[in-house]
Design a protein around this motif. Structure first.
Motif, short mmCIF file in Angstrom:
data_model
loop_
_atom_site.label_atom_id
_atom_site.label_comp_id
_atom_site.label_asym_id
_atom_site.label_seq_id
_atom_site.Cartn_x
_atom_site.Cartn_y
_atom_site.Cartn_z
N LEU A 166 0.87 -0.69 -0.50
CA LEU A 166 0.14 0.55 -0.04
C LEU A 166 0.67 1.04 0.05
O LEU A 166 0.14 2.03 -0.90
CB LEU A 166 -0.96 0.08 0.65
CG LEU A 166 -1.90 -0.87 0.91
CD1 LEU A 166 -2.82 -0.15 2.36
CD2 LEU A 166 -3.03 -0.27 -0.28
N ALA A 167 2.17 1.77 0.54
CA ALA A 167 2.65 2.25 0.86
C ALA A 167 3.00 3.16 -0.80
O ALA A 167 3.30 3.41 -1.02
CB ALA A 167 4.11 1.91 1.87
N ALA A 168 3.53 1.55 -1.26
CA ALA A 168 4.32 1.21 -2.87
C ALA A 168 3.19 2.39 -3.69
O ALA A 168 3.48 2.50 -4.37
CB ALA A 168 4.63 0.17 -3.59
N PRO B 146 -5.21 2.76 8.98
CA PRO B 146 -5.92 2.09 8.94
C PRO B 146 -5.98 1.31 7.03
O PRO B 146 -6.15 2.82 6.25
CB PRO B 146 -7.37 2.15 9.62
CG PRO B 146 -7.52 3.06 10.49
CD PRO B 146 -5.89 3.77 10.27
N GLU B 147 -5.98 0.23 6.86
CA GLU B 147 -5.55 0.10 5.66
C GLU B 147 -7.27 0.00 4.43
O GLU B 147 -7.18 1.41 3.31
CB GLU B 147 -6.17 -1.30 5.27
CG GLU B 147 -5.85 -1.55 4.37
CD GLU B 147 -5.72 -3.31 3.79
OE1 GLU B 147 -6.25 -3.61 2.97
OE2 GLU B 147 -5.43 -3.68 4.58
N GLY C 127 -12.02 -7.53 -0.29
CA GLY C 127 -11.43 -6.31 -0.65
C GLY C 127 -12.11 -4.72 -0.72
O GLY C 127 -12.78 -4.68 -0.87
N PHE C 128 -10.90 -3.90 -1.09
CA PHE C 128 -11.32 -2.17 -1.09
C PHE C 128 -12.56 -2.43 -2.23
O PHE C 128 -12.23 -2.75 -3.43
CB PHE C 128 -10.46 -1.64 -1.17
CG PHE C 128 -10.70 0.08 -1.20
CD1 PHE C 128 -11.31 0.50 0.25
CD2 PHE C 128 -10.09 0.36 -2.31
CE1 PHE C 128 -11.24 2.28 -0.23
CE2 PHE C 128 -11.30 2.14 -2.87
CZ PHE C 128 -11.59 2.80 -1.29
N GLY C 129 -13.74 -1.52 -1.81
CA GLY C 129 -13.98 -0.87 -2.63
C GLY C 129 -14.81 1.09 -2.06
O GLY C 129 -14.86 0.36 -0.85
N TRP C 130 -15.39 1.73 -3.10
CA TRP C 130 -16.58 2.74 -2.20
C TRP C 130 -17.64 1.81 -1.96
O TRP C 130 -18.48 1.28 -2.04
CB TRP C 130 -16.20 3.73 -3.38
CG TRP C 130 -14.94 4.37 -3.64
CD1 TRP C 130 -13.56 3.57 -4.70
CD2 TRP C 130 -14.25 5.39 -2.96
NE1 TRP C 130 -12.78 4.34 -4.99
CE2 TRP C 130 -13.37 5.70 -4.18
CE3 TRP C 130 -15.04 6.70 -2.24
CZ2 TRP C 130 -11.77 6.09 -3.45
CZ3 TRP C 130 -13.36 7.35 -1.81
CH2 TRP C 130 -12.57 6.72 -2.18
N ASP C 131 -18.22 3.19 -1.56
CA ASP C 131 -19.82 2.63 -0.57
C ASP C 131 -20.72 2.67 -1.57
O ASP C 131 -21.50 1.97 -1.10
CB ASP C 131 -19.91 3.88 0.21
CG ASP C 131 -20.33 5.18 -0.14
OD1 ASP C 131 -19.97 5.04 -1.14
OD2 ASP C 131 -20.30 6.20 0.28
N ASN C 132 -20.47 3.39 -2.71
CA ASN C 132 -21.53 2.87 -4.04
C ASN C 132 -21.42 1.59 -4.52
O ASN C 132 -22.56 1.23 -5.26
CB ASN C 132 -21.59 3.78 -5.13
CG ASN C 132 -20.09 3.82 -5.58
OD1 ASN C 132 -20.43 3.28 -6.37
ND2 ASN C 132 -19.56 4.96 -5.50
#
Length: 391
Positions: A12-14, A123-124, A187-192
Motif C-alpha cells: 500500500l505504501a508503494a 487503517p488500511e 477487498g476495497f471498494g467505495w461505498d456505492n
C-alpha cells in the motif's frame, strides 16, 4: 556491526508513492503561470487542486484517523472540497484570492511528511481511500489540463490516425444474470459498490465497438447537431484537440461526448444507451485496453480490442461509457462513516453512471464493480458510448 538494510516498502505504501508520482507528473508538466488559470469554467483554478490533494490526505488521515492537531487550519479548509456546481454556478474568484505557489507547495510538503510519519498507524481502508482519491484526480486533472493552451504544458504529441471508421455490427447478448457490486469483506471498494447483487437481464443487442468519431460525424452532417467538445472546425475541416496537440479528426477513434449527446445519437440510430446492468452483461470477462495511464489519447475502437466473452470490444478502457442509469445506491448501501457524502451527495437524480475506464484511469479502478458518475451535460470527461437495441 552489520550494515543496516532498508526495510521493504509495504504494497500500500508503494501504491501511495506511485499515485503521488502520477499527480506530481501532471503538475510538473505545466508552466507555473498555468496554475492560476481556470481551463474549465465550472471548476476551480488549478492552484486549488495542487493544495487539495494534500489537504484531503491531511483532513482524512492526519486530522481524522490520527487525530493530529492542525498546523495550518485555513489551508485545511480552503483546499478541502472541490465543486460540482449547478449550470451557471461557476465560481467568481480571482487569481489574487489564492495563496502563492510557494505557499501551497510548502503546505503540501509538510502535510506529506506528517502523513508519512504516521503511515504505519493508518487503517488500511483509510489508506485505500487516500490512494484512490489521488488516482481519481490523476484522471480528472488530465481532462482539466486538456483545455489549457498547448504552450503552457509539456508532453508527447498525439499520434495521427488516418483509418476509416470500422463497420460496427450489433452483437447479441443472450438473456442471463448480471452481477453488480462486490461482496463485503472482499477487498476495497467505495461505498456505492456494495452490496453485491444479481439482476436477471433480458436478451438485447449492443454495438461491438464504441461509437467512433466517423460514425458521429455522419449524424452531425445529417442532423446539424453541434460538434462534441473535443472537436475543432477549421474552415470546414474537422480536427481533434488532443492532450498535447491538434490533429486531423481520427475517424476510427471513439467519440467523447456528453450523456445527453450520446442519448440523442442513440435515438437517431433507433436504439438507446445501455443500462448499467446491460453493460455488466456485455462486459463479462472483458480485458483492459488503453488504460492505466498507458496513453494520453485514445486508440482506434477496433485495435487490441480486449473482447468480452460475448465478443464486445473495449468495454474496459479507451474511454468511459455512458449508461442510461441514474446514479443511486445499491440495496444494502451504507455510507463510509468517515466520508459520508462521497456517494450520497450525488444520489440526486442529476448524475448518470459511467462504466469501464479511460486511458487515464488507474488499474485499481478498472474493477467491474467500480462506478463513475457525472451530470448528463458535462462535456469535459473522457467518455464515449455504444448503442443497445432490443430483440
Amino acid at each position: 556491526m552489520p550494515m543496516e538494510t532498508c526495510k521493504p516498502m509495504s504494497p500500500l505504501a508503494a501504491r501511495l508513492d506511485a499515485a503521488r508520482a502520477q499527480t506530481d507528473l501532471l503538475f510538473d508538466s505545466l508552466d507555473p503561470k498555468a496554475l492560476y488559470q481556470r481551463p474549465v469554467v465550472d471548476r476551480h483554478r488549478l492552484i486549488f487542486y495542487l493544495g487539495h490533494l494534500e489537504a484531503f490526505d491531511w483532513n482524512l488521515v492526519c486530522r481524522g484517523a490520527l487525530a493530529e492537531p492542525s498546523f495550518h487550519e485555513s489551508s485545511d479548509k480552503l483546499f478541502a472540497f472541490g465543486i460540482d456546481p449547478e449550470p451557471n454556478g461557476a465560481p467568481a474568484d480571482q487569481p489574487s484570492d489564492w495563496p502563492s505557489e510557494k505557499e501551497v507547495r510548502g503546505y503540501g510538503a509538510r502535510t506529506r511528511q506528517a502523513f508519512d510519519d504516521g503511515l504505519a498507524r493508518v487503517p488500511e481502508q483509510i489508506l485505500q481511500v487516500a490512494i484512490e482519491h489521488r488516482l481519481m484526480h490523476a484522471e480528472t486533472l488530465a481532462y482539466l489540463f486538456h483545455g489549457l493552451p498547448y504552450e503552457v504544458k509539456r508532453g508527447p504529441a498525439p499520434v495521427v490516425s488516418a483509418g476509416a471508421a470500422p463497420e460496427n455490427p450489433a452483437v447479441e447478448i443472450p438473456a442471463g444474470t448480471a452481477v453488480l457490486g462486490r461482496p463485503r469483506g472482499d477487498g476495497f471498494g467505495w461505498d456505492n459498490e456494495f452490496d453485491q447483487h444479481s439482476v436477471e437481464v433480458p436478451a438485447f443487442q449492443i454495438s461491438r465497438y464504441k461509437i467512433s468519431n466517423g460514425e458521429y460525424l455522419e449524424c452531425i452532417r445529417e442532423t446539424g447537431a453541434p460538434a462534441p467538445h473535443f472537436w475543432q472546425d477549421r474552415d470546414r475541416h474537422w480536427f481533434l484537440r488532443g492532450m498535447f496537440g491538434e490533429i486531423p479528426l481520427p475517424l476510427d477513434w471513439p467519440v467523447y461526448v456528453t450523456q445527453s449527446e450520446a442519448a440523442a445519437y442513440a435515438t437517431w440510430r433507433g436504439g438507446s444507451l445501455p443500462t448499467e446492468v446491460q453493460f455488466h452483461r456485455a462486459a463479462e470477462d472483458a480485458a483492459p485496453v488503453n488504460a492505466n495511464f498507458e496513453r494520453w489519447d485514445p486508440v482506434p475502437v477496433n485495435s487490441s480490442d480486449g473482447r468480452s466473452r460475448h465478443g464486445v470490444a473495449q468495454l474496459v478502457g479507451n474511454g468511459w461509457e455512458w449508461t442510461s442509469t441514474v446514479f443511486g445506491p445499491f440495496p444494502g448501501f451504507e455510507p463510509f462513516p468517515f466520508y459520508p457524502g462521497y456517494s450520497a451527495n450525488f444520489f440526486d437524480g442529476n448524475h448518470f453512471v459511467m462504466k469501464g475506464g479511460s486511458p487515464r484511469t488507474a488499474a485499481s479502478m478498472l474493477r467491474p464493480s467500480f462506478r463513475n458518475w457525472f451530470r448528463p451535460d458535462y462535456r469535459y470527461v473522457y467518455a464515449g458510448f455504444r448503442i443497445v437495441y432490443g430483440i
